[in-house]
Design a protein around this motif. Structure first.
Motif, mmCIF file in Angstrom:
data_model
loop_
_atom_site.group_PDB
_atom_site.id
_atom_site.type_symbol
_atom_site.label_atom_id
_atom_site.label_comp_id
_atom_site.label_asym_id
_atom_site.label_seq_id
_atom_site.Cartn_x
_atom_site.Cartn_y
_atom_site.Cartn_z
ATOM 1 N N ASN A 36 0.951 -1.328 -0.085
ATOM 2 C CA ASN A 36 0.162 -0.028 -0.060
ATOM 3 C C ASN A 36 0.721 1.362 -0.115
ATOM 4 O OD1 ASN A 36 0.465 0.621 2.852
ATOM 5 N ND2 ASN A 36 -0.713 -1.065 3.438
ATOM 6 N N ALA A 37 0.352 2.460 -0.233
ATOM 7 C CA ALA A 37 1.104 3.559 -0.169
ATOM 8 C C ALA A 37 1.722 4.066 1.009
ATOM 9 C CB ALA A 37 -0.103 4.816 -0.707
ATOM 10 N N ALA A 38 1.142 3.716 2.293
ATOM 11 C CA ALA A 38 1.489 3.961 3.553
ATOM 12 C C ALA A 38 3.094 3.409 3.819
ATOM 13 C CB ALA A 38 0.767 3.429 4.702
ATOM 14 N N HIS A 39 3.259 2.115 2.994
ATOM 15 C CA HIS A 39 4.591 1.465 3.321
ATOM 16 C C HIS A 39 5.737 2.083 2.460
ATOM 17 C CE1 HIS A 39 2.208 -2.113 4.817
ATOM 18 N NE2 HIS A 39 3.080 -1.844 5.782
ATOM 19 N N GLU A 40 5.359 3.009 1.403
ATOM 20 C CA GLU A 40 6.411 3.836 0.700
ATOM 21 C C GLU A 40 7.223 4.701 1.645
ATOM 22 O OE1 GLU A 40 8.037 3.762 -1.937
ATOM 23 O OE2 GLU A 40 6.770 2.332 -3.130
ATOM 24 N N THR A 41 8.429 5.078 1.341
ATOM 25 C CA THR A 41 9.017 6.091 1.995
ATOM 26 C C THR A 41 9.543 7.122 0.884
ATOM 27 O OG1 THR A 41 10.066 4.076 3.119
ATOM 28 C CG2 THR A 41 11.254 6.096 3.396
ATOM 29 N N PRO A 42 8.979 8.321 1.260
ATOM 30 C CA PRO A 42 7.955 8.764 1.910
ATOM 31 C C PRO A 42 6.664 8.157 1.334
ATOM 32 C CG PRO A 42 8.582 10.440 0.538
ATOM 33 C CD PRO A 42 9.373 9.380 0.161
ATOM 34 N N PRO A 43 5.511 8.054 2.128
ATOM 35 C CA PRO A 43 4.316 7.379 1.957
ATOM 36 C C PRO A 43 3.538 8.453 0.601
ATOM 37 C CG PRO A 43 4.386 7.813 4.404
ATOM 38 C CD PRO A 43 5.709 8.355 3.590
ATOM 39 N N THR A 44 2.991 7.711 -0.127
ATOM 40 C CA THR A 44 2.201 8.419 -1.238
ATOM 41 C C THR A 44 0.984 8.622 -0.979
ATOM 42 O OG1 THR A 44 1.942 6.454 -2.462
ATOM 43 C CG2 THR A 44 3.919 7.365 -2.714
ATOM 44 N N GLU A 45 0.159 9.322 -1.913
ATOM 45 C CA GLU A 45 -1.268 9.485 -1.808
ATOM 46 C C GLU A 45 -1.891 8.561 -2.488
ATOM 47 O OE1 GLU A 45 -2.699 11.885 0.270
ATOM 48 O OE2 GLU A 45 -0.799 12.123 0.963
ATOM 49 N N SER A 46 -1.478 7.479 -3.121
ATOM 50 C CA SER A 46 -1.965 6.414 -3.992
ATOM 51 C C SER A 46 -3.142 5.811 -3.426
ATOM 52 C CB SER A 46 -1.131 5.673 -4.469
ATOM 53 O OG SER A 46 -1.471 4.514 -5.195
ATOM 54 N N ALA A 47 -4.230 5.352 -4.192
ATOM 55 C CA ALA A 47 -5.159 4.431 -3.454
ATOM 56 C C ALA A 47 -5.179 2.943 -4.136
ATOM 57 C CB ALA A 47 -6.570 4.917 -4.243
ATOM 58 N N GLY A 48 -3.759 2.845 -4.444
ATOM 59 C CA GLY A 48 -3.396 1.272 -5.191
ATOM 60 C C GLY A 48 -3.230 0.442 -3.806
ATOM 61 N N GLY A 74 -1.844 4.484 -12.695
ATOM 62 C CA GLY A 74 -1.422 4.065 -14.311
ATOM 63 C C GLY A 74 -0.818 2.694 -14.308
ATOM 64 N N PRO A 75 -0.358 2.431 -15.452
ATOM 65 C CA PRO A 75 0.506 1.034 -15.757
ATOM 66 C C PRO A 75 1.598 0.781 -14.877
ATOM 67 C CG PRO A 75 -0.098 2.041 -17.784
ATOM 68 C CD PRO A 75 -0.402 3.038 -16.853
ATOM 69 N N VAL A 76 2.099 -0.250 -14.563
ATOM 70 C CA VAL A 76 3.154 -0.450 -13.570
ATOM 71 C C VAL A 76 4.140 -0.349 -14.618
ATOM 72 C CG1 VAL A 76 4.657 -2.267 -12.475
ATOM 73 C CG2 VAL A 76 2.172 -2.328 -12.023
ATOM 74 N N THR A 77 5.205 0.506 -14.183
ATOM 75 C CA THR A 77 6.632 0.698 -14.941
ATOM 76 C C THR A 77 7.824 -0.218 -14.739
ATOM 77 O OG1 THR A 77 7.193 2.641 -13.620
ATOM 78 C CG2 THR A 77 5.764 2.940 -15.757
ATOM 79 N N THR A 131 5.166 3.402 -11.086
ATOM 80 C CA THR A 131 4.189 3.613 -12.202
ATOM 81 C C THR A 131 4.900 5.163 -12.520
ATOM 82 O OG1 THR A 131 2.794 5.170 -10.504
ATOM 83 C CG2 THR A 131 2.102 2.761 -11.115
ATOM 84 N N GLU A 132 4.374 5.454 -13.645
ATOM 85 C CA GLU A 132 4.719 7.068 -14.271
ATOM 86 C C GLU A 132 4.655 8.059 -13.264
ATOM 87 O OE1 GLU A 132 3.795 9.610 -17.966
ATOM 88 O OE2 GLU A 132 3.977 7.469 -18.544
ATOM 89 N N GLN A 133 3.416 7.809 -12.735
ATOM 90 C CA GLN A 133 2.963 9.096 -11.639
ATOM 91 C C GLN A 133 3.887 9.159 -10.423
ATOM 92 O OE1 GLN A 133 -1.100 9.776 -10.904
ATOM 93 N NE2 GLN A 133 -0.608 11.026 -9.126
ATOM 94 N N PHE A 134 4.454 8.004 -9.960
ATOM 95 C CA PHE A 134 5.204 7.743 -9.004
ATOM 96 C C PHE A 134 6.530 6.775 -9.427
ATOM 97 C CE2 PHE A 134 0.949 8.048 -7.214
ATOM 98 C CZ PHE A 134 0.787 9.032 -6.089
ATOM 99 N N PRO A 135 7.435 7.600 -9.818
ATOM 100 C CA PRO A 135 8.531 6.812 -10.195
ATOM 101 C C PRO A 135 9.434 6.278 -9.295
ATOM 102 C CG PRO A 135 8.672 9.299 -10.708
ATOM 103 C CD PRO A 135 7.291 9.182 -10.192
ATOM 104 N N ALA A 136 9.510 6.791 -8.077
ATOM 105 C CA ALA A 136 10.142 6.387 -6.978
ATOM 106 C C ALA A 136 9.401 5.369 -6.101
ATOM 107 C CB ALA A 136 10.352 7.385 -6.006
ATOM 108 N N GLY A 137 8.199 5.016 -6.403
ATOM 109 C CA GLY A 137 7.657 4.004 -5.785
ATOM 110 C C GLY A 137 6.024 4.424 -5.548
ATOM 111 N N GLU A 138 5.046 3.569 -6.033
ATOM 112 C CA GLU A 138 3.809 3.951 -5.626
ATOM 113 C C GLU A 138 3.022 3.241 -4.603
ATOM 114 O OE1 GLU A 138 -0.952 4.409 -7.597
ATOM 115 O OE2 GLU A 138 1.106 4.509 -8.807
ATOM 116 N N ILE A 139 3.331 1.682 -4.469
ATOM 117 C CA ILE A 139 3.081 1.090 -3.325
ATOM 118 C C ILE A 139 4.312 0.143 -2.952
ATOM 119 C CG2 ILE A 139 0.369 1.113 -3.931
ATOM 120 C CD1 ILE A 139 0.497 -1.590 -4.855
#
Length: 146
Positions: A36-48, A74-77, A131-139
């Motif tokens: 999920n997004a909360a586990h990202e560093t830093p956390p993202t605003e993704s609903a993924g 978006g699609p997984v990059t 993903t393209e919107q989150f190139p450092a990690g979405e989830i």
């Protein structure tokens, strides 16, 4: 009776096909990661969200997985399993999860070194999707024993 005996070779062949890649009972470890997004560093605003279910087979030194994901931006990059590299870096891309990322289920496997397996089983690995919107990690999610 003759018909039953004529089916015996087929039944034995089928049974062998279903077990040729498995390890003996007790040498498998089941693992799971909730992404999920909360586990990202830093956390993202993704609903993924995502789930990776994995099995490490000791005698084969093989990790097999199924990755499920949804509601990404978006699609997984790029997707990968990450962990320590043995040189002091704790979050390094260890095993890429290869495309194509069509649909929302991805299966794969990799052969691990002894050190990689030890780190995996010690809970030092995680899974990340970009993903393209989150190139450092979405989830992202830690890979732990079930």
């Amino acid at each position: 009776m003759k018909k039953a005996l004529s089916l015996l070779p087929f039944a034995l062949w089928l049974a062998g096909c279903m077990t040729y890649t498995s390890d003996p009972v007790g040498t498998r470890t089941d693992l799971k990661a909730a992404l999920n997004a909360a586990h990202e560093t830093p956390p993202t605003e993704s609903a993924g969200y995502g789930v990776l279910e994995a099995r490490y087979m000791l005698t084969l030194q093989t990790l097999e997985w199924r990755l499920y994901f949804g509601k990404l931006s978006g699609p997984v990059t790029y997707a990968f399993l990450q962990g320590p590299d043995g040189a002091g870096n704790e979050r390094v891309d260890i095993v890429p999860i290869h495309p194509p990322f069509e649909g929302n289920i991805q299966r794969g496997s990799a052969t691990l070194s002894e050190q990689q397996a030890a780190d995996l089983l010690a809970g030092k690995w995680s899974v990340e999707l970009r993903t393209e919107q989150f190139p450092a990690g979405e989830i992202r999610g830690p890979l732990v024993r079930r």
